[in-house]
Write an enzyme that holds these catalytic residues in place. Structure first.
Site, mmCIF file in Angstrom:
data_model
loop_
_atom_site.group_PDB
_atom_site.id
_atom_site.type_symbol
_atom_site.label_atom_id
_atom_site.label_comp_id
_atom_site.label_asym_id
_atom_site.label_seq_id
_atom_site.Cartn_x
_atom_site.Cartn_y
_atom_site.Cartn_z
ATOM 1 N N LYS A 71 109.734 28.672 -36.283
ATOM 2 C CA LYS A 71 108.505 28.399 -37.038
ATOM 3 C C LYS A 71 108.478 29.207 -38.330
ATOM 4 O O LYS A 71 108.063 28.702 -39.387
ATOM 5 C CB LYS A 71 107.281 28.705 -36.186
ATOM 6 C CG LYS A 71 105.949 28.384 -36.876
ATOM 7 C CD LYS A 71 105.849 26.910 -37.255
ATOM 8 C CE LYS A 71 104.580 26.620 -38.055
ATOM 9 N NZ LYS A 71 103.349 26.779 -37.268
ATOM 10 N N LYS B 223 99.661 34.090 -44.701
ATOM 11 C CA LYS B 223 99.949 34.929 -43.535
ATOM 12 C C LYS B 223 101.366 34.690 -43.015
ATOM 13 O O LYS B 223 102.106 35.627 -42.710
ATOM 14 C CB LYS B 223 98.916 34.640 -42.446
ATOM 15 C CG LYS B 223 99.067 35.425 -41.161
ATOM 16 C CD LYS B 223 99.787 34.658 -40.068
ATOM 17 C CE LYS B 223 99.040 33.428 -39.630
ATOM 18 N NZ LYS B 223 99.734 32.736 -38.495
#
Length: 319
Positions: A175, A244
């Site tokens: 990811k 983030k």
């Protein structure tokens, strides 16, 4: 029998996942995290609502965690009313961390849960709210094969592409890699389309030409037609979440002495966009840095005026 599923974090991704499971006849237990509105909606669809993660664990065989970042995952797991509270568990429990957090963070959390007798998988997803709504997510799974096997059919309800990448944390590695690509690609696309628009080109034809050439990519084909090319930046995948994720990638790269030049530049651009108040918009809003600077609107080809540049705490023009 279908598994009892708990979901903590019923936002843009968790809400449609809960809906799919309910539609397929699963027992779904949820609890509030930030937004109470989805809780009420899901209750009307048949979900069982409880007050905290510990109670979710008590009513579930598998708990999916979909909160924004590692501190929230920590709290869900180990807080005062966290799902790891021993007194609530009288049955086998598997926790699936679907949040995008650092691989080292998910490994640390996983090890502590395993020490308490809880089985753990990490399974971040790709596809955003649109593919969550259609059940067509890509689910990147890390963890032991024997932990994954009993839950394969449950995950198949949520995604059409389930890939077992290896040990715990390897889903997070995939990811992070994915979001490094799309996080650096989005500013490049914004730059290209701003330039093409400023030069007077038909930007949709430019997009079509690139989409059928060697520069083709998913964002150009699927994402931009709904966002930048409509001058529409509401919903989607929040810019703050992309920032983030880029910061996770950078901290991971630093720890391993891997250079991350492109990711570092992209993180600076997303940081500036956050500072201008675009954090809750779709991450394609990073294109506004280019459009505002060039004083052109990609979607229309028309001049972009300074009163379209709004800061977080300011309703007037940025002077």
């Amino acid at each position: 029998m279908k598994q009892r599923v708990g979901i903590i974090g019923v936002g843009a991704i968790g809400h449609p996942l809960a809906t799919h499971l309910l539609h397929e006849g699963y027992s779904v237990t949820i609890c509030p995290h930030r937004n109470y509105a989805p809780i009420e909606q899901l209750k009307r669809q048949g979900a069982h609502s409880v007050s905290n993660p510990a109670e979710v664990a008590a009513h579930s065989d598998i708990v999916l965690i979909l909160v924004p970042d590692a501190p929230q995952v920590e709290d869900v797991c180990f807080g005062e009313q966290g799902l790891a509270v021993r007194s609530t568990r009288e049955h086998a429990l598997t926790v699936v961390v679907m949040s995008t957090i650092a691989p080292t963070a998910v490994q640390s959390i996983g090890e502590r849960l395993q020490d308490l007798g809880i089985r753990v998988l990490d399974a971040p997803v790709s596809g955003g709210p649109a593919r969550a709504a259609t059940g067509d997510l890509t689910i990147m799974v890390g963890g032991e094969a024997d932990v994954l096997a009993p839950h394969w059919e449950t995950l198949r309800v949520l995604g059409s592409h389930i890939i077992h990448l290896g040990p715990l944390g390897h889903g997070a590695i995939a990811k992070v890699a994915n979001n490094m690509i799309i996080g650096t690609l989005m500013p490049v696309l914004a730059e290209v389309l701003t330039l093409a628009t400023k030069m007077g080109a038909d930007v949709e034809k430019v997009r079509e030409a690139i989409a059928t050439s060697s520069g083709s990519n998913y964002l150009l084909e699927k994402w931009l037609p709904q966002t930048i090319l409509q001058d529409q930046y509401e919903g989607g995948f929040a810019l703050d979440l992309m920032l983030k994720d880029l910061q996770i990638a950078l901290s991971t790269a630093r720890a391993l002495d891997v250079p991350a030049f492109a990711t570092s530049l992209s993180a600076q651009l997303f940081t500036q966009a956050h500072g201008l108040g675009y954090g809750q918009k779709d991450y394609s809003a990073v294109s506004l840095l280019y459009q505002n600077a060039a004083q052109i609107t990609i979607a229309t080809g028309r001049a972009r005026h300074r009163d379209q540049i709004i800061t977080r705490n300011q309703k007037g023009p940025l002077l």
